[in-house]
Structures are given as C-alpha cells and as structure tokens.
Enzyme design. Structure first.
Site, PDB file in Angstrom:
ATOM      1  N   ASN A   1       0.816  -1.214   0.000  1.00 26.71           N
ATOM      2  CA  ASN A   1       0.000   0.000   0.000  1.00 26.71           C
ATOM      3  C   ASN A   1       0.852   1.267   0.000  1.00 26.71           C
ATOM      4  OD1 ASN A   1      -2.470   1.325   0.053  1.00 26.71           O
ATOM      5  ND2 ASN A   1      -2.531   1.404   2.274  1.00 26.71           N
ATOM      6  N   ILE A   2       1.824   1.349   0.932  1.00 31.48           N
ATOM      7  CA  ILE A   2       2.679   2.537   1.025  1.00 31.48           C
ATOM      8  C   ILE A   2       3.656   2.580  -0.136  1.00 31.48           C
ATOM      9  CG2 ILE A   2       4.273   3.816   2.503  1.00 31.48           C
ATOM     10  CD1 ILE A   2       1.460   3.485   3.653  1.00 31.48           C
TER      11      ILE A   2
ATOM     12  N   THR B   1       9.284  -2.393   3.290  1.00 29.83           N
ATOM     13  CA  THR B   1       8.790  -3.717   3.663  1.00 29.83           C
ATOM     14  C   THR B   1       8.623  -3.798   5.179  1.00 29.83           C
ATOM     15  OG1 THR B   1      10.911  -4.812   4.122  1.00 29.83           O
ATOM     16  CG2 THR B   1      10.278  -4.605   1.809  1.00 29.83           C
TER      17      THR B   1
ATOM     18  N   VAL C   1       8.809   5.618  12.962  1.00 31.99           N
ATOM     19  CA  VAL C   1       7.979   6.079  14.080  1.00 31.99           C
ATOM     20  C   VAL C   1       7.225   7.332  13.631  1.00 31.99           C
ATOM     21  CG1 VAL C   1       7.926   6.832  16.481  1.00 31.99           C
ATOM     22  CG2 VAL C   1       9.734   5.270  15.719  1.00 31.99           C
TER      23      VAL C   1
ATOM     24  N   LEU D   1       5.558  12.320  10.637  1.00 32.51           N
ATOM     25  CA  LEU D   1       5.757  13.329  11.685  1.00 32.51           C
ATOM     26  C   LEU D   1       7.239  13.504  11.975  1.00 32.51           C
ATOM     27  CD1 LEU D   1       2.890  12.373  14.183  1.00 32.51           C
ATOM     28  CD2 LEU D   1       2.928  14.236  12.520  1.00 32.51           C
TER      29      LEU D   1
ATOM     30  N   GLY E   1      -9.251  -1.210   7.386  1.00 25.54           N
ATOM     31  CA  GLY E   1      -7.828  -1.296   7.089  1.00 25.54           C
ATOM     32  C   GLY E   1      -6.954  -0.549   8.073  1.00 25.54           C
TER      33      GLY E   1
ATOM     34  N   GLU F   1      -3.587  -4.294  11.641  1.00 27.53           N
ATOM     35  CA  GLU F   1      -2.893  -5.350  10.920  1.00 27.53           C
ATOM     36  C   GLU F   1      -3.901  -6.435  10.569  1.00 27.53           C
ATOM     37  OE1 GLU F   1       0.201  -5.421   9.893  1.00 27.53           O
ATOM     38  OE2 GLU F   1       0.748  -3.512  10.828  1.00 27.53           O
TER      39      GLU F   1
ATOM     40  N   ASP G   1       4.543  -3.427  18.425  1.00 29.18           N
ATOM     41  CA  ASP G   1       4.882  -2.349  17.486  1.00 29.18           C
ATOM     42  C   ASP G   1       5.245  -1.071  18.245  1.00 29.18           C
ATOM     43  OD1 ASP G   1       4.969  -1.291  14.726  1.00 29.18           O
ATOM     44  OD2 ASP G   1       3.331  -0.031  15.442  1.00 29.18           O
TER      45      ASP G   1
ATOM     46  N   LYS H   1       8.867   1.027  18.520  1.00 29.71           N
ATOM     47  CA  LYS H   1       8.957   2.460  18.250  1.00 29.71           C
ATOM     48  C   LYS H   1       9.602   3.209  19.409  1.00 29.71           C
ATOM     49  CE  LYS H   1       4.932   2.632  15.167  1.00 29.71           C
ATOM     50  NZ  LYS H   1       3.529   3.089  15.026  1.00 29.71           N
TER      51      LYS H   1
END
Length: 814
Positions: free
Chosen positions: A459-460, A538, A592, A596, A647, A650, A661, A665
C-alpha cells in the site's frame, strides 16, 4: 534481475572451463611494477579468468623508460651505457628470482642473459636499425615471466610474442591486417592453456618489428578482442576507472561508471589520461564491452564502455591538450581543408574559417605538405579544452554553459566536433590547472547520478512510486535520481538504464523476475552509479538483515522498516558502526510517526547541545483510533472488527493489541536520543488475554468478544474518576536510571494525550531546555500519503547530503 557473471577460478587441480565466452585482460606497467603488484595480478587472474581467455601485458614498471634510456645512451655513445644495461639486467633478474622457484628462475635468467648479449650485438652493428627490437624486450620479459608464474601457481599457460601473429601496415597508422593476423593467432594459441600476449609490439608485412606507440598495450588488448571476438576487455590499470577530468589535477573529478562507445572514443582522442586514441578502434564493429578497473583496488567497480541507455548518455567530462599549434591557411578551406584534417589527424578544424589544430611535432610535415600546394601558413601556439558527452553539440544549454564557463579565458575559436560528442575551445596558451578545475566545476557540478531501489510494493510502496514522478520533476535535489530497481519478497526488476517512473508498476508486473538475496546483493555490488539508495518499505525482518551488506557496499538506506532500528543491541551497534565506516547514510524517520518529524526534533535537540530526559506519548494510530472511539456503548470487539474492515489494523489485530509495534517504536526513539537499551528493557503490557495469544487467527475472531469485559471495566473505572483510558509509551531517565514501559493508563480528560483526532500520534519530549513545558509533536501517525511523504522527505535529505560528496580517487604509480 541483472547480475554480474560468475568468474571462473583457475587452479592446477581444477582447470575445467566454467564459461565459454573469451575475455581479454590487459595489465599495465604499474600493475606489474614489482613482486607485490604481480602477486596481486595473479590473484585477479585466478578470480576473473578462464583457460580460453587472453592476458595482455605491458612491460614491468619503468622498464620501457629504461630501454629508451639505454637506446639514447647507445645512440650517443655515452660511456655509462654498460652500467645502464647492467642495472636493467639486475632489476629483471631480481624480479624473476623473487617470483619463481630456483630452477624456473634459473631458466628465465639464462634466457635474459642471451637477450642482453643480443643488445650488445645490435649496439655493435647499428642500434638505429634495431631500435624497435630493443624496445620490444620490455613486453617480452613481462609476458615470459607472467606465464612462468602462472604455470607454477595457477594453471597451464603459454606466452606468445605478438610479432608471431600481429601484422600492421605501418607505425604511423598502426592499422591491423586482420584476416592475416587472425589466421596466425589461431595457429599460435594452444587449447587448455591460458594465453599471455605481449602488448605494444607487432610486425609489418616485411616482418620488421613495429611498436603501437607509448601506452599501445591498451590498443593491443582491443586488437586481441577483435581477433578472437571477445565478449569483454578489461584494462587493469592504476586508476579505478575513467573520470570526468584527469583526477591527478582535478581532485573533485567524479568517476564515469558507464560511457557510450562514441563518447569514450572522443575522450581518448582529446587527451583523456586513461583512454587513448586508438584503443576503441578495433571494437567499432564488435559488440565487445570495454571495462577499465584498478588492479590495486580490484574490488572497486570501474568504468564500463559500451552501448547504454539514456542515463549513461547524460555524463559530461572535461579534458584538455597542451603544446599544440593552430595553423591557418587558404589550403585549410573547403575540400582541401578536409583532406588536410584527415592527413594530419587534426585535433579540430574548421574548413570555413580555414584552420586546423595539430600537435607541435607535426609542424614540419604540415609545412612541407603546404609547400606542395604553394600556399602560406601561420602558426600560433595553442591548447584545447573540451567538454565531452553524448551529442553535446545538440544541447544548446550545455553549449551556452560551456561558453559562460570560459568567459574570462582568451578563446580563439569554439568548434563543435563532427561526431557531435565534443565542444572544443581553442586557446592561445596552455590550459592551467585553475582554469580546468573551474570549468570542470561549472560543467559537472550537478552531474552526480543516484540510483534508487524501492523494496516493498504494498500500500505505502505503491503510493511512494505514484508520488515519484512529481518529486523528480519538482525537487532540485532529486534532479539526477534514477529509479533502477523494484523489489518485492519474490520478484525483482532491475534495469541499469532506468525504469520509467510513469509506468514503473506496470513494468514490474510485466518484466519482474524471481530472485534470491545473493543475486540481489551481486547486482548492488556492481551498480553503475555514483551513489545507490535503497528505500525499504517492507515489514520484513529478513530484508532488514541485508542492511549490513548494504552498508558494507557504501549503499544508503531509507527505511520504514522497524526491524533494523529495534534489533538486538549488539546487532544495532554493529549496523551503526558499519554504516559509519563505509560512509553510508541511514534514515528511518518513518519508522515512528509516519511523516511526523519526531526524529528530526530529537536529532536537532541533541545536535544543539540539549539533553533529553523523557519521551512519551501515543505511538500507534490503530490504538489511538480505538481508544478515542471507545465509549463503552459499542462493545470493544465490535469496534476492533470495524477498524479491521477499514484497514486500520494489521490483518491480525493481535499484532496491534500486543504492543510490540509500540515497544519497537519507543526503543527506536530512545536509541535515537542517545540511550543504549534493548526491547527486553521496555516493559510492555499485552492487551490480548493470554488464552487468545496462541490460537489461530480465525479462532481469535470467533472468540474476540472475550475482550469486551476487560476493556469495559477499565473504561468504567476511569470514568468514575472523570478520566479516560489510553495506551501510553513512556521512557525517562533520572540519575542515570532508565525507566521504559508501555501500558494502558487512566488519564485526566484535559491531558495532552486525551483528546486526539482519530489515528493521531502524539509525542511529548522533555529535556534540559523543555522541562516544565514539554515539546509536543502531534499529527496523523499512519496513512498512505503521510508515510510515503515521509519517505520522500528522507530521500531528499539523503540526496542533499550526497550532492557535494566526492569519492576518493584511487591512483597508484601514475
């Protein structure tokens, strides 16, 4: 995926041919100067040659200069002649003895003695008649010694004196009689033996020894390639490639990784110190590729000369020639001017203005030629400086920039070459180093080519590619960035000539091929760009394990992948040290907070001398959305499945609820703030009940209502105190004691973390400067556009840092 061919390794025990295409390897005098150099060359031959290849050698070190000195002494009858011959003999004998066993060395030294006796005989007769024969000994000794060393250590070998097969018309033109030479070479070569051939020397139709001119061994190598239709010629020299100017006098010259044939030929004609005028002639009608590499740094990619796409055609270089003559005459106009230019191989000319530019030593011959036409001529001492590149004559902007760069120079004439590959300025004085550096800077300051490889087309990744055309066209720092690779976990598309950014995803679907990491790293190791940047989009831990190999190759990384930045401490430190050692840049600002600038804030504070004492906040857009929307009226499980359908989570929401996650971070930010800790040092509250952690995903969805009671209780307890619940990450240090945790907390309704827009992240930083009033960064912490935009921001930052970087020029024994 493109990949470099695997070189066959030759050994006395295993001499099977691994590949069939013949390659020619030429080693220059500096590459063979002494024992250490020859040992290095033997290693290169072992790694890069096969038995049916051909090795062309120059004379060892300064041997040719020594032979010219002996020749001069012999002609003048100088009394020191015998001493010079003895010194030459002793240096050769010492070299032989240092490389061979006693019996082999004794045989070669015995032959050397006979050669010296032949010297003396020629001197007694008439040395002028045997001048070329004497000069030929340098290459003959070198080939003889190299073959003996290979026979002893590596594989069966046979040396061939080029005069046994190579026939040219004369020393002026040095044009090869190809059918005859090819037939005679076929008789000379022996199967299952590596052929070592003398460079520089040949014979004419009468059997007399002829030379191909100083530095003629390069020409010998390409002649050999034409004779055997070799697939590749490598010129192993003392410089690791061809540069945009002579690197000995232009420190900021840059390596030209790939050069079109026509441009390389023009560079050689106009004074490039590595290429020489005749070198490329034999390859004109062949598909042979030419490489220039350094035998002193054979692991460093050199320069490839051949047929390439548009990216290679954008290269510009600046070269010059001093000690020339500008000759003007009526005979240099029209057809007669063309005739004169061809007769004297003029460096440049203009048949309308009636001038040609020649070397000073041609003045007498040119005057005699003009006397036959009964016309007058004027000579002006001159020099030329040229900007060389593919069809530069057709680019008005380049032509205008070149003229502007010479506005303070006294230029007599500007000439565009007939082949359109060079713009030549003729000046009445020698080109100075200062002028050369200034012009080179003006012409090449924006010419660094950066290859871009994008890993991850989810997607990204797709959004990053969609944004790329606009970025490349609008951001000056990305002007010379070229998309050359697209990689997923299973397939890769790599194209050195560039991938069309407007149709990149379609091309990937059509042309991508399966690959493995070894193939991928092999291509990266041989990429033809000044710099290479890998953008890792990835989520793969396996791909992050390639970072160290990237850094070892000097490749830069932009990563949204959290695995490397949160790796075990020792592994993370090793990555940082490797990147620093090889001057690789590593930016991970999107690991992270998506786009931002929390990473920028931390770096700026540290670089300004501040000390960070606390980092806290809500780092998960998913959990931010869940707890901002959870009011107890809708069951938490229903809200979770709604987020999944949008969406926002995950595929397995337990990845979000586990806190892993967020834990990674927080570790990344703490490390960025200068603290050494590991994941195990961060207490993490897992919001998934233990009974639901190990079951299958489908079973989890069936049992997800089990989450409802726990979260409802937590919410009700908070509401009783007019508070809310949020999943908070906190890191702090006090008196050198580190505290780090992630947990569900009850917060006051007016807390900075309590009232966010859905999916927002918020980061609070306390420091020596921002203590009582902390610094806060807030905004969307997820999303295609902001994350892809953050990656583009990192890419621009890296390119801005690279634009002024120059690689060290590696020159040995120049």
């Amino acid at each position: 995926m493109e990949q470099s061919s695997n070189a066959a390794v030759l050994s006395a025990e295993n001499n099977q041919l691994v590949k069939q295409a013949v390659q020619v390897h030429k080693f220059g005098g500096s590459s063979l100067a002494n024992k250490a150099c020859i040992e290095r060359v033997v290693g290169i031959i072992q790694q890069h040659c096969q038995l049916n290849d051909i090795v062309v050698v120059s004379a060892n070190g300064n041997t040719t200069d020594d032979l010219f000195a002996v020749l001069a002494l012999a002609k003048s009858g100088d009394a020191s002649l015998n001493d010079a011959i003895l010194a030459l003999k002793e240096s050769q004998a010492t070299l032989i003895a240092s490389l061979l066993n006693k019996s082999s060395a004794a045989r070669l030294i015995e032959i050397l003695d006979k050669d010296i006796q032949q010297f003396l005989t020629w001197i007694d007769l008439d040395i002028a008649k045997f001048e070329n024969d004497l000069l030929a000994f340098g290459e003959l000794w070198s080939a003889r010694l190299m073959s003996a060393v290979l026979n002893e250590r590596v594989c069966p070998s046979r040396y061939i004196d080029a005069r046994d097969f190579l026939v040219i018309n004369n020393e002026r033109d040095c044009q090869v009689l190809y059918p005859l030479s090819e037939k005679q070479l076929a008789h000379c070569r022996q199967p299952e033996k590596l052929t070592v051939v003398t460079g520089y020397i040949s014979k004419d139709a009468d059997g007399l020894t002829k030379t191909l001119g100083r530095n003629g061994s390069d020409y010998s190598a390409t002649i050999m390639a034409a004779l055997v239709r070799a697939s590749n010629v490598t010129l192993w020299t003392d410089v690791d490639g061809i540069y945009s100017a002579d690197p000995r006098v232009v420190p900021h010259s840059r390596k030209l990784h790939r050069l079109p044939n026509g441009v390389a030929k023009e560079l050689g004609r106009l004074g490039n110190p590595v290429l020489h005028a005749k070198t490329l002639q034999p390859l004109t009608n062949h598909s042979t590729h030419l490489h220039v590499a350094s035998s002193f740094a054979f692991e460093v990619g050199g320069t490839e000369i051949g047929t390439f796409g548009q990216i290679a055609k954008q290269e510009l270089s600046v070269t010059y020639l001093n000690d020339l003559l500008l000759a003007r005459s009526e005979s240099f106009t029209g057809d007669r001017g063309q005739e004169a230019a061809q007769e004297f191989e003029a460096i440049t000319y203009d048949v309308e203005k009636g001038f040609i530019v020649i070397y000073q030593h041609q003045q007498k011959a040119l005057s005699q030629w003009l006397a036959c036409h009964d016309t007058e001529v004027s000579f002006i001492p001159a020099a030329i400086m040229a900007t060389v590149g593919h069809k530069v004559v057709e680019h008005g902007d380049i032509k205008a920039r070149y003229k502007r760069s010479l506005k303070d120079a006294n230029v007599l004439e500007f000439v565009s070459s007939e082949n359109k590959h060079s713009l030549i300025a003729v000046m009445p004085q020698n080109c100075t180093i200062e002028l050369l550096n200034n012009v080179h800077y003006d012409m090449t300051k924006d010419a660094r080519h950066i290859g871009l490889v994008v890993a991850g087309l989810g997607n990204i990744g797709q959004r990053f590619i969609e944004m790329l055309p606009h970025q490349l066209n609008s951001i000056h720092a990305l002007e010379n960035v070229h998309l050359v690779g697209l990689v997923t976990s299973k397939k890769a598309l790599v194209n050195n000539d560039g991938i069309d950014v407007n149709h990149a995803l379609e091309q990937f679907e059509q042309y991508a091929q399966p690959y493995d990491n070894e193939q991928f790293l092999s291509w990266l190791a041989n990429h033809p760009y000044d710099e290479l940047v890998v953008v890792d989009i990835t989520p793969s831990e396996q791909f992050s394990h390639l970072y160290r190999a990237f850094f070892e190759q000097g490749i830069h990384v932009v990563g949204a992948n959290k695995w490397a930045g949160s790796a075990p401490t020792q592994q993370y430190i090793q990555l940082l040290e490797t990147a620093k050692k090889h001057q690789s840049l590593w930016l991970g600002n999107t690991t992270v907070g998506a786009g931002l600038p929390i990473n920028h804030v931390i770096k700026d504070l540290l670089n300004s001398g501040d000390t960070i004492t606390e980092i806290s906040g809500i780092f998960s857009g998913t959990l931010s959305w869940l707890f901002e929307n959870y009011d107890g009226e809708t069951p938490f499980s229903t809200l979770l499945l709604d987020a999944l359908n949008q969406g926002l989570t995950e595929p397995d929401p337990r990845e979000d609820l586990s806190g892993r996650d967020v834990q990674r971070k927080l570790l990344i930010l703490a490390r960025m703030a200068g603290f050494e800790l590991s994941l195990e040092d961060i207490h993490c509250q897992n919001l998934v009940p233990e009974a639901l952690r190990t079951i299958s995903k489908n079973e989890f969805f069936n049992q997800v209502p089990q989450l409802d009671d726990y979260f409802l209780v937590q919410l009700q307890q908070a509401k009783q105190q007019q508070k809310c619940i949020r999943y908070i990450a906190r890191f702090s240090v006090e008196e050198e004691k580190i505290n780090a945790s992630i947990s569900l907390e009850q917060l006051a309704q007016d807390d900075a973390f309590a009232n966010l827009s859905a999916c927002d992240n918020i980061f609070q930083v306390k420091s020596q400067w921002y203590d009582t009033n902390p610094l806060i960064v807030r905004g969307p912490g997820a999303g295609r556009d902001v994350t892809a935009g953050g990656l583009h921001s990192d890419l621009v930052s890296i390119c801005q840092q690279l634009v002024s970087r120059t690689n060290q020029v590696k020159i040995k024994s120049v």
